[in-house]
Design an enzyme around this catalytic site. Structure first.
Site, PDB file in Angstrom:
ATOM      1  N   THR A   1     -15.014  -1.749  -9.660  1.00  0.00           N
ATOM      2  CA  THR A   1     -16.072  -2.487 -10.176  1.00  0.00           C
ATOM      3  C   THR A   1     -15.669  -3.759 -10.646  1.00  0.00           C
ATOM      4  O   THR A   1     -14.290  -3.988 -11.174  1.00  0.00           O
ATOM      5  CB  THR A   1     -16.777  -1.684 -11.140  1.00  0.00           C
ATOM      6  OG1 THR A   1     -15.931  -1.295 -12.376  1.00  0.00           O
ATOM      7  CG2 THR A   1     -17.402  -0.624 -10.899  1.00  0.00           C
TER       8      THR A   1
ATOM      9  N   LYS B   1      -7.011  -9.137 -17.504  1.00  0.00           N
ATOM     10  CA  LYS B   1      -7.784  -8.399 -16.381  1.00  0.00           C
ATOM     11  C   LYS B   1      -9.192  -9.056 -16.145  1.00  0.00           C
ATOM     12  O   LYS B   1     -10.128  -8.450 -15.922  1.00  0.00           O
ATOM     13  CB  LYS B   1      -8.225  -7.111 -17.304  1.00  0.00           C
ATOM     14  CG  LYS B   1      -7.164  -6.247 -17.675  1.00  0.00           C
ATOM     15  CD  LYS B   1      -7.607  -4.809 -18.216  1.00  0.00           C
ATOM     16  CE  LYS B   1      -6.543  -3.979 -18.716  1.00  0.00           C
ATOM     17  NZ  LYS B   1      -5.501  -4.669 -19.436  1.00  0.00           N
TER      18      LYS B   1
ATOM     19  N   ASP C   1       3.168   6.901  -2.320  1.00  0.00           N
ATOM     20  CA  ASP C   1       2.676   5.449  -2.556  1.00  0.00           C
ATOM     21  C   ASP C   1       1.167   5.323  -2.485  1.00  0.00           C
ATOM     22  O   ASP C   1       0.401   6.177  -2.114  1.00  0.00           O
ATOM     23  CB  ASP C   1       3.337   4.699  -1.627  1.00  0.00           C
ATOM     24  CG  ASP C   1       2.875   3.204  -1.669  1.00  0.00           C
ATOM     25  OD1 ASP C   1       2.624   2.717  -3.014  1.00  0.00           O
ATOM     26  OD2 ASP C   1       2.664   2.379  -0.879  1.00  0.00           O
TER      27      ASP C   1
ATOM     28  N   ASN D   1       8.977  -1.298   0.353  1.00  0.00           N
ATOM     29  CA  ASN D   1       9.246  -0.967  -0.970  1.00  0.00           C
ATOM     30  C   ASN D   1       9.481   0.552  -1.343  1.00  0.00           C
ATOM     31  O   ASN D   1       9.832   0.703  -2.465  1.00  0.00           O
ATOM     32  CB  ASN D   1       8.236  -1.598  -1.982  1.00  0.00           C
ATOM     33  CG  ASN D   1       6.901  -1.227  -1.341  1.00  0.00           C
ATOM     34  OD1 ASN D   1       6.519  -0.922  -0.398  1.00  0.00           O
ATOM     35  ND2 ASN D   1       6.142  -0.576  -2.569  1.00  0.00           N
TER      36      ASN D   1
END
Length: 1120
Positions: free
Chosen positions: A695, A646, A476, A885
């Site tokens: 970024t 995005k 993970d 999870n």
């Protein structure tokens, strides 16, 4: 990378197929969109356009529906598996599995999942009954425990063989020795196994009882009351104005549950944590049903006629479809319900108050449906030893048949055959299972006592050798590789860059008011015209660094979804009258909530430089300047972040100047085409990415009142559309995203766990392929893969494009096939499509990648990937996680490692091994995995050698005396040989080590040899067989020849030589001596010498048989 892998076009060079493909694409219609595929396939070289063909397309493929194809990979795989091995081994397994499945279906029929309608306050109207709301992770119950444990033990050939041999001693004609020589070892093995399983089952019962006994609060017509429920109620319809229909367990971040008397927040929203469901520790905003917020009191919820229609239970935790209907209003009110209105199981209400209606309970909840049932894991070493015991059994039968054949089949030969089988039964020693189980327990104790990896817990003591055989490591991201703690590292304005050591300069700029911005603000007070002029003249006037810093910091402080929370310390009845104006807005009492830790890091940074977010709701946001002034902005529109766009944006109005500004931030790939031309953005994004920073590009656009009103009207119409609503809304928003002014570039670091980079490098050098499976976004996963050096800086990354159907998956797989030595990044949705149609091809290509990153993976997909690697490669897999999870993946892998972290202990408790830090995995595998496998391999082969050598002596003894089925050694001699005389030296091999731990950590390449299984193979097994036959033959036949004059003492001489040989063999096998090994050698030899005093009666008892056989042999020789 994979040019050698064919993508299986069924008929490659058929002209008819080529014409049919051309006709298929040309029939799509006129236009460039339809002509492009047709022309694309008009290639001169037939072999070239095969790469563009569907991977399994035949001439008839174009007439087939897509649903026809998902059976083809399985059919092809099935053809490769056909053979004698599958017919013999798979037939029996298929028969047993079918019978078990039939019995399970008869005893427990699965309940069909349906959509349901839940009425508020009227459970009697609900047609769909809720299943029992309890969590059960136990493998057995009081009736199935003993049969289940015995089945798990005797399904292995080794234990089943021991059981049959032990039961045969109840038959007088077949009895060879005393019953305790057979039943005592078998009973010991079963007792240890039953006790271990009982302890594990009791621990699971205690954990389930703790969860199922939690308090819940239920809102009734008369009053609110507390009671004990079956467990946590799941999948609640989240709304601040609804009520509990059924058992609901409200959860909070701490404090008393005084929510019944507190007024609801005016925003009708709250934040929840989903770390135990999807592994993300960021807080998610949930919104209530709007029509219930207009009710004056909670009791009015029972006076309305309303119901919730919800879809049937599904695995997907990222989507929900439903409607809320109120029938007693005119006209009836219908509201659509989505994921933002729901609370799943195992989620925690982090802020606010929630009153909800229960929709799903028990096994129908998302968390339970995404959790696989625990399985009994069996190590590869145990499976290999099981195969070797089968080979030994074949040798045992063959030797018995040879002895009966040489005997001439005289008399009741079948009884002689069975007696020979019992005489040579020590070929498969029952002490093998005893020694291995005790060795596993010793390995677990050594792991937990290792001071270099403190806090490590072995929860499954049966598979420590698996740590030394791993090829794939599935890990993970959040909480495992990273700490999920974001730190603001860099701000770049194009001409100037600020790092951690120059943040004080930004504070200096913010303390000094910007004259340019003041004049601009003063000009905007009169009307909305000045912003238009400012916008048009902005490119012509070069702004100062101070003004650019002001604009960038303000944009970062406004463009987000962060809400400040002030902890209320009253906790009494007067809290309802606690006015917002009187709340404590001190910095020490404020925490931030957001849907992403990146957002919190940005807002915390703006606070550190002087611009503080002090208040935020759905309609406004307030900022405090370094001078203490409060600036209020009205939120006009909010555009949340999506994986498709995005980026996220917000339109705000400054209440002091009436200036309207559209702020936007997002990934550089999405923002580069939106902002105005610049020559530094791409370069600086690359520099920050190489440093492992995440970024974000921040931009703005000033809007006039007319521009905003025009946008709002078009935006409202798009949101009311019934068809293609998402596309129309996106198109309207994109109309604003033009020529935006680039403000800054931010760099945020997601702190990695301690020593993650050297640990990953260590594992890669050891030949372990690492796959990162995360529920996070693609950009975030890619950034962490680079910063953690999971993907090296010089390595290319292939980002698998989103695919929705078989054709798109085919084209993208072909594009990926042409790449060489590159890492793969794929999303969960694309992975699902590829696994549906091209499971084999995707596995072939992905397994050749040096690293694979799967983002947006659900818990079920993680488990499926683990099973895919096991099925496709046959190699051992290890899963590492720290959240709820990850439980399914941990349980599906051959070896599961849980990390105790911020996401709780659910993964740690479900794992086979529990560690406190990711860096401990390196030593756990390189040192303890290597030692466990090497020691168990040597121990298993030596125990088999111990049984083979005495069986060889028995065969020589029977051959000399005319193949008589008489035991060589009887009673205590056989028990002592396998226990006190040789057990301690043989078992001391668990302390042996071929290399020092420091050497194993310094040269991880040594681990590669372990995965090949050379320490325990048929080659090494045959070597030990030959050694055993040679030593057993020399000992027995040599004793008969050398001491023929003292024939009655042959048994004592041969038994003594046997003991000394075993002790000497152990001493020669040891690589690194431990003081306990020397003690074991001396102790065993001392025990044998001390026992010679009372062993005479056993030797004398055997002398009688030997003398009788010797006289018989002499009689036959005289007659001859």
């Amino acid at each position: 990378m994979a040019d050698q892998i064919p993508l299986y076009p069924v008929r490659s060079a058929a002209a008819a197929a080529h014409r049919k493909r051309a006709a298929y694409y040309s029939a799509a219609g006129p236009g460039s969109g339809a002509e492009w595929p047709s022309s694309r396939y008009q290639l001169e070289d037939e072999s070239a356009h095969l790469d563009e063909m569907p991977l399994m397309m035949s001439e008839e493929g174009f007439e087939n529906d897509e649903s026809d194809y998902h059976t083809l990979p399985r059919a092809r795989t099935a053809r490769r598996r056909r053979g004698l091995e599958r017919f013999v081994c798979g037939g029996w397994k298929l028969l047993c599995t079918s019978c078990c499945d039939w019995l399970v279906n008869i005893c427990q029929r699965k309940r069909e999942l349906k959509a349901r309608t839940v009425w508020l306050g009227c459970p009697e109207k609900c047609e769909e009954k809720h299943p029992r709301n309890s969590i059960k992770n136990q493998k057995y119950n009081i009736f199935t425990f003993i049969p289940g444990v015995l089945y798990e033990q005797f399904k292995f050939f080794l234990n089943l063989y021991f059981l049959v041999v032990s039961c045969s001693q109840f038959v007088p004609a077949l009895k060879i020795g005393y019953l305790y020589t057979y039943w005592a070892p078998l009973g010991f093995v079963l007792a240890v196994t039953i006790m271990r399983e009982a302890i594990d089952e009791f621990r699971r019962f205690q954990r389930d009882k703790e969860v199922n006994s939690q308090l819940y609060s239920k809102l009734t017509v008369r009053e609110s009351k507390n009671s004990i429920g079956h467990g946590i109620s799941e999948d609640v319809r989240k709304s601040s104005g609804l009520f509990y229909c059924g058992p609901l367990a409200p959860r909070g971040s701490g404090g008393s549950q005084s929510w019944q008397k507190r007024p609801l927040h005016s925003a009708s929203s709250c934040f929840i944590r989903t770390d135990q469901l999807d592994g993300e520790t960021d807080w998610k905003l949930k919104v209530a049903v709007s029509c219930t917020q207009r009710l004056p009191a909670l009791g009015d919820l029972f006076s309305i006629s309303a119901y919730v229609y919800a879809q049937k239970p599904q695995l997907d935790i990222h989507s929900f479809e439903g409607t809320f209907t109120r029938e007693d209003s005119d006209p009836p009110i219908h509201e659509s319900l989505s994921i933002e209105n729901t609370l799943w199981a195992n989620t925690i209400v982090a802020s606010g108050t929630v009153i909800g209606v229960v929709i799903y309970t028990g096994k129908e909840t998302r968390s339970v449906m995404n959790t696989s049932n625990p399985k009994n894991k069996v190590g590869l070493l145990d499976l290999e030893l099981n195969q070797l015991t089968k080979a030994l059994f074949v040798a045992l039968v063959a030797l018995s048949v040879v002895m009966v054949t040489l005997q001439g089949f005289v008399g009741p030969w079948y009884r002689s055959l069975f007696r020979f089988l019992l005489l040579f039964s020590y070929i498969i020693p029952i002490s093998l299972r005893v020694n291995l189980d005790m060795g596993k327990a010793a390995y677990g104790w050594m792991i937990m006592k290792d001071e270099s990896i403190p806090g490590t817990v072995v929860r499954t003591s049966t598979i420590p050798e698996e740590l030394g055989r791993l090829v794939y490591l599935l890990t993970d991201k959040t909480g495992t590789l990273t700490q999920n703690e974001m730190v603001f590292k860099r701000l770049h304005l194009g001409t100037v860059s600020y790092g951690a050591d120059t943040m004080d300069e930004i504070q200096g700029h913010l303390r000094n008011p910007c004259p340019q911005m003041q004049s601009q603000a003063g000009g905007n007070n009169a009307s909305s015209t000045p912003p238009r002029k400012a916008q048009s003249s902005a490119p012509k006037v070069r702004k100062s660094v101070s003004s650019r810093v002001h604009e960038a910091v303000k944009a970062i402080a406004l463009c987000h979804n962060v809400s400040p929370v002030y902890e209320s310390r009253a906790g009494v009845g007067g809290e309802a009258e606690y006015a917002e104006a009187d709340q404590d807005f001190s910095d020490g009492n404020r925490t931030y909530q957001a849907a992403s830790p990146d957002e919190v890091a940005l807002v915390q940074w703006t606070e550190s430089v002087g611009l503080t977010l002090v208040s935020r709701d759905l309609g406004s946001v307030q900022l405090r300047t370094p001078s203490g002034q409060i600036q209020t902005y009205c939120i006009l529109q909010m555009f949340p972040f999506t994986s498709e766009s995005k980026r996220m944006g917000v339109i705000v109005r400054d209440e002091s100047t009436a200036e309207i500004t559209f702020y936007m931030k997002g990934a550089d790939v999405a923002m580069s085409s939106i902002v105005q031309y610049n020559d530094w953005l791409e370069e600086e994004c690359g520099n920050m990415a190489r440093e492992g920073l995440r970024t974000l590009v921040v931009a703005k656009r000033a809007l006039t009142e007319e521009q905003y009103q025009d946008f709002e009207s078009r935006y409202s119409q798009a949101k009311l559309s019934i068809h293609d609503r998402a596309l129309k809304v996106a198109a309207v928003v994109e109309s604003l995203e033009r020529q935006m002014e680039l403000l800054c570039l931010t760099g945020v670091e997601d702190r990695l766990q301690a020593d993650v980079r050297p640990t990953l490098e260590l594992l890669r050098n050891a030949g372990i392929k690492i796959w990162m499976l995360t529920g996070d976004k693609l950009e975030t996963a890619t950034c962490i893969a680079k910063s953690s050096h999971l993907v090296s800086r010089t390595q290319d990354i292939h980002i698998f494009r989103p695919v929705t159907n078989r054709g798109e998956a085919h084209l993208e797989l072909n594009a990926f096939r042409r790449k060489h030595d590159c890492a793969l990044v794929i999303s969960g949705d694309s992975l699902e499509v590829c696994l549906k149609y091209y499971e084999h091809e995707l596995a072939e290509l992905a397994c050749q990648c040096p690293a694979v990153v799967c983002c947006r993976c659900s818990p079920t997909q993680k488990a499926r990937i683990a099973k895919l690697l096991q099925h496709h490669t046959g190699k051992r897999t290890c899963a590492v996680g720290d959240g709820g999870n990850d439980v399914s993946m941990i349980q599906a892998a051959d070896c599961g490692i849980g990390i105790e972290g911020k996401e709780g202990r659910q993964a740690s408790l479900a794992a086979d091994f529990s560690v406190t830090q990711f860096r401990h995995i390196g030593r756990l595998l390189m040192v303890h995995g290597r030692s466990s496998y090497k020691r168990s391999a040597a121990l298993g082969q030596f125990v088999m050698h111990r049984g083979l050598i005495i069986s060889t002596m028995q065969a020589v003894f029977s051959s000399v005396f005319y193949f008589a089925s008489v035991p060589l050694y009887q009673g205590f001699l056989m028990v002592g040989y396998a226990t006190i005389y040789t057990m301690f030296p043989v078992f001391s091999l668990v302390l042996d080590q071929d290399v020092k731990p420091e050497t194993a950590m310094l040269y991880p390449e040594l681990y590669k040899d372990l995965t090949k299984g050379r320490s325990l193979s048929f080659k090494t097994f045959l070597v030990w067989v030959l050694i055993s036959i040679y030593q057993g033959g020399i000992l027995m036949y040599g004793a008969l020849l050398l001491f023929e004059s003292e024939f009655v003492h042959v048994l004592a001489i041969s038994f003594t030589a046997l003991i000394l040989t075993e002790l000497l063999m152990v001493a020669l096998t040891i690589r690194t001596w431990h003081w306990l090994m020397a003690v074991a050698e001396v102790l065993s030899l001392g025990c044998y010498v001390a026992s010679l005093a009372f062993l005479n009666e056993y030797f004398d008892h055997s002398k009688t048989h030997v003398r009788t056989l010797h006289d018989t042999k002499s009689l036959f020789s005289w007659k001859d």
